[in-house]
Design a protein around this motif. Sequence first.
Motif, PDB file in Angstrom:
ATOM      1  N   PHE A   1       0.803  -1.221   0.000  1.00 14.38           N
ATOM      2  CA  PHE A   1       0.000   0.000   0.000  1.00 14.38           C
ATOM      3  C   PHE A   1       0.836   1.271   0.000  1.00 14.38           C
ATOM      4  CE2 PHE A   1      -2.767  -3.258   1.865  1.00 14.38           C
ATOM      5  CZ  PHE A   1      -3.807  -3.191   0.969  1.00 14.38           C
ATOM      6  N   LEU A   2       2.056   1.202   0.531  1.00 17.67           N
ATOM      7  CA  LEU A   2       2.910   2.386   0.589  1.00 17.67           C
ATOM      8  C   LEU A   2       3.522   2.736  -0.767  1.00 17.67           C
ATOM      9  CD1 LEU A   2       4.755   1.856   3.969  1.00 17.67           C
ATOM     10  CD2 LEU A   2       2.995   3.553   3.445  1.00 17.67           C
ATOM     11  N   TYR A   3       3.759   1.744  -1.598  1.00 15.49           N
ATOM     12  CA  TYR A   3       4.379   1.963  -2.910  1.00 15.49           C
ATOM     13  C   TYR A   3       3.474   1.421  -4.025  1.00 15.49           C
ATOM     14  CZ  TYR A   3       8.451   2.834  -0.031  1.00 15.49           C
ATOM     15  OH  TYR A   3       9.323   3.335   0.909  1.00 15.49           O
ATOM     16  N   PRO A   4       2.401   2.112  -4.315  1.00 15.60           N
ATOM     17  CA  PRO A   4       1.431   1.596  -5.299  1.00 15.60           C
ATOM     18  C   PRO A   4       1.956   1.561  -6.737  1.00 15.60           C
ATOM     19  CG  PRO A   4       0.812   3.792  -4.594  1.00 15.60           C
ATOM     20  CD  PRO A   4       1.971   3.372  -3.735  1.00 15.60           C
ATOM     21  N   ASP A   5       2.992   2.336  -7.063  1.00 14.39           N
ATOM     22  CA  ASP A   5       3.500   2.368  -8.439  1.00 14.39           C
ATOM     23  C   ASP A   5       4.768   1.547  -8.637  1.00 14.39           C
ATOM     24  OD1 ASP A   5       1.424   4.040  -9.145  1.00 14.39           O
ATOM     25  OD2 ASP A   5       2.559   5.846  -8.595  1.00 14.39           O
ATOM     26  N   ALA A   6       5.224   0.856  -7.613  1.00 13.04           N
ATOM     27  CA  ALA A   6       6.470   0.092  -7.715  1.00 13.04           C
ATOM     28  C   ALA A   6       6.274  -1.159  -8.578  1.00 13.04           C
ATOM     29  CB  ALA A   6       6.947  -0.314  -6.332  1.00 13.04           C
TER      30      ALA A   6
END
Length: 68
Positions: free
Chosen positions: A26-31
Amino acid sequence: MFAKNVGGLDRILRIVAGLVLLSLFFLYPDASWRYFTLIGIVPLATGLMSSCPLYSIMGLSTCPVKRV
């Protein structure tokens, strides 16, 4: 249901690891590696249930409960 084979410290570590991995989702949605973090469901579930299917297959147990 399932035999308890995950002890206290092992259980805490599994829950923490699972929560950390799921929070990364949830913290890095575009990773690009985002979906890899969903593997955190496995340690979280085994920690909450105090039962690990892989431990059962291998005959291991970190739980101090005596087997009858």
